[in-house]
Design a protein around this motif. Structure first.
Motif, mmCIF file in Angstrom:
data_model
loop_
_atom_site.group_PDB
_atom_site.id
_atom_site.type_symbol
_atom_site.label_atom_id
_atom_site.label_comp_id
_atom_site.label_asym_id
_atom_site.label_seq_id
_atom_site.Cartn_x
_atom_site.Cartn_y
_atom_site.Cartn_z
ATOM 1 N N SER A 65 0.798 -1.237 0.000
ATOM 2 C CA SER A 65 0.000 0.000 0.000
ATOM 3 C C SER A 65 0.823 1.276 0.000
ATOM 4 O O SER A 65 0.459 2.257 -0.650
ATOM 5 C CB SER A 65 -0.932 0.021 1.214
ATOM 6 N N ASP A 66 1.949 1.295 0.738
ATOM 7 C CA ASP A 66 2.667 2.568 0.838
ATOM 8 C C ASP A 66 3.684 2.784 -0.282
ATOM 9 O O ASP A 66 4.449 3.751 -0.247
ATOM 10 C CB ASP A 66 3.331 2.709 2.220
ATOM 11 N N VAL A 67 3.699 1.925 -1.279
ATOM 12 C CA VAL A 67 4.637 2.124 -2.397
ATOM 13 C C VAL A 67 4.158 3.297 -3.253
ATOM 14 O O VAL A 67 2.988 3.359 -3.644
ATOM 15 C CB VAL A 67 4.748 0.841 -3.263
ATOM 16 N N THR A 68 5.063 4.241 -3.491
ATOM 17 C CA THR A 68 4.733 5.376 -4.361
ATOM 18 C C THR A 68 4.953 4.961 -5.806
ATOM 19 O O THR A 68 6.000 4.415 -6.153
ATOM 20 C CB THR A 68 5.640 6.588 -4.041
ATOM 21 N N ILE A 69 3.946 5.223 -6.627
ATOM 22 C CA ILE A 69 4.051 4.863 -8.037
ATOM 23 C C ILE A 69 4.279 6.141 -8.833
ATOM 24 O O ILE A 69 3.375 6.980 -8.951
ATOM 25 C CB ILE A 69 2.751 4.173 -8.534
ATOM 26 N N GLU A 70 5.487 6.287 -9.323
ATOM 27 C CA GLU A 70 5.778 7.415 -10.221
ATOM 28 C C GLU A 70 6.669 6.924 -11.347
ATOM 29 O O GLU A 70 7.336 5.897 -11.210
ATOM 30 C CB GLU A 70 6.397 8.597 -9.473
ATOM 31 N N ALA A 71 6.667 7.659 -12.436
ATOM 32 C CA ALA A 71 7.334 7.179 -13.660
ATOM 33 C C ALA A 71 8.775 6.764 -13.395
ATOM 34 O O ALA A 71 9.541 7.499 -12.754
ATOM 35 C CB ALA A 71 7.281 8.272 -14.711
ATOM 36 N N LEU A 72 9.144 5.588 -13.877
ATOM 37 C CA LEU A 72 10.502 5.065 -13.710
ATOM 38 C C LEU A 72 11.460 5.833 -14.623
ATOM 39 O O LEU A 72 11.078 6.216 -15.743
ATOM 40 C CB LEU A 72 10.524 3.585 -14.081
ATOM 41 N N PRO A 73 12.705 6.039 -14.159
ATOM 42 C CA PRO A 73 13.661 6.864 -14.945
ATOM 43 C C PRO A 73 13.791 6.401 -16.397
ATOM 44 O O PRO A 73 13.827 7.241 -17.306
ATOM 45 C CB PRO A 73 14.975 6.687 -14.188
ATOM 46 N N ALA A 74 13.836 5.084 -16.634
ATOM 47 C CA ALA A 74 14.058 4.606 -18.009
ATOM 48 C C ALA A 74 12.874 4.935 -18.927
ATOM 49 O O ALA A 74 12.981 4.805 -20.145
ATOM 50 C CB ALA A 74 14.303 3.098 -18.008
ATOM 51 N N CYS A 75 11.748 5.338 -18.337
ATOM 52 C CA CYS A 75 10.554 5.590 -19.151
ATOM 53 C C CYS A 75 10.281 7.082 -19.339
ATOM 54 O O CYS A 75 9.235 7.463 -19.883
ATOM 55 C CB CYS A 75 9.344 4.921 -18.503
ATOM 56 N N VAL A 76 11.168 7.919 -18.836
ATOM 57 C CA VAL A 76 10.963 9.364 -18.931
ATOM 58 C C VAL A 76 12.077 9.974 -19.788
ATOM 59 O O VAL A 76 13.225 9.553 -19.704
ATOM 60 C CB VAL A 76 11.020 10.017 -17.517
ATOM 61 N N SER A 77 11.717 10.926 -20.623
ATOM 62 C CA SER A 77 12.741 11.637 -21.400
ATOM 63 C C SER A 77 12.268 13.077 -21.590
ATOM 64 O O SER A 77 11.132 13.410 -21.224
ATOM 65 C CB SER A 77 12.921 10.968 -22.771
#
Ligand SMILES: O=C(O)CCC(=O)C(=O)O
Ligand SMILES: [Fe+2]
Length: 305
Positions: free
Chosen positions: A262-274
């Motif tokens: 539950s407490d895991v923060t879900i934000e864009a992973l570095p390899a998927c952002v440009s």
């Protein structure tokens, strides 16, 4: 649209080239359709057979017996949910299915129908977890992460085994009533066991519902909403649904939802952002997203009652 079959039997060799090849196959399937069929995960056949036998035996009980383990709400996410108890599509009539949902099944000490049911469910849960961990490892490699990145974030709090029964001979009240309404799954990945009876359909890129075949010894695995967000939209969370069972043949299926703690923060992973593809979604916590989606599928009933 074809759903690729991917053979995981090379996973255990720990050969770097075999893992790289698996990562490429998984990456392609999840980017294209969000669905794949996996063989060679090494799950014990006996555990699967026992789980299905237990499910069939439980659903054959009178309603009063089943209700002694009644589902109490989205927080526990555990217990029996009767026919028409859920709207997986909150805008459609209730689903023609009943379910026994078991969140965090290895650590649930109450509310089991009986000891044999619990033993079978826990054994199968363990087998599914063992298989899911291999898939999560390959997904981490595909996303340039350390191999155990996802495993550490899926310790069991929101990992849920679910027995599903689509009874034969239920007459839908309209064309919009389904066995399971159109929905996306909420979390990271789902393992789905169809037990030889088809009915699952996936929406393809041309907005056509495509039947998912039953392939011997293959487990259907799809990515859900949180993986879609984590991968910044790269891995799809594809709409799917289940047709009502045929008049003369019930359908039993088992789903295993692998969702983050539950407490895991879900934000864009570095390899998927440009710079050309910045983060598409605001960060969320896994617990909040999962609770909101379960609650919506239960609340929707109020609009129809
Ligand atoms: O019964 C099935 O084949 C699929 C069920 C499903 O999609 C779900 O429970 O999320
Ligand atoms: Fe689903």
């Amino acid at each position: 649209m074809t759903i690729p079959v991917i053979d995981f039997s090379g996973f255990d060799s720990a050969d770097v080239r075999a893992l790289k090849r698996l990562a490429e196959q998984v990456d392609r399937a999840l980017s294209n359709t969000g669905f794949m069929m996996i063989t060679g995960l090494g799950l014990a056949k006996r555990a699967e057979a026992d789980a299905f036998a237990s499910a069939k035996q439980f659903f054959a009980n009178p309603e009063a017996v089943k209700n002694s383990c009644r589902y109490e709400g989205s927080g526990a996410n555990f217990g029996y949910q009767q026919l028409l108890g859920e709207h997986l599509d909150p805008t459609a009539p209730a689903d023609l299915k009943e379910a026994f949902t078991m969140r965090n099944a290895l650590h649930q000490y109450n509310h089991w129908p009986d000891v044999e049911f619990r033993n079978h469910a826990q054994s199968f849960y363990q087998q599914c977890l063992f298989g899911a961990q291999k898939v999560l490892t390959v997904m981490a490699l595909a996303l340039d992460l350390p191999g155990d990145y996802f495993n550490h974030r899926h310790l069991g709090e929101n990992i849920t085994l679910r027995y599903l029964h689509y009874p034969a001979g239920q007459q839908p009240t309209s064309d919009h009533q389904l066995g399971a309404g159109a929905h996306t799954d909420y979390g990271t990945i789902t393992l789905l066991f169809q037990h030889g009876v088809s009915g699952l359909q996936v929406l393809d890129s041309r907005e056509t519902w495509v039947d998912v075949p039953c392939v011997d010894d293959a487990i259907v695995i799809n990515t859900g909403d949180l993986m879609h967000r984590w991968s910044n939209g790269k891995y799809r969370s594809t709409l799917h649904r289940v047709k009502p069972a045929r008049a003369d043949q019930a359908r039993y299926a088992i789903a295993f939802f692998v969702d983050p703690d539950s407490d895991v923060t879900i934000e864009a992973l570095p390899a998927c952002v440009s710079t050309t593809h910045p983060a598409q979604f605001p960060p969320t916590t896994a617990g909040q997203h999962i609770q909101d989606k379960i609650q919506a599928s239960l609340d929707a009933g109020k609009a129809y009652s």
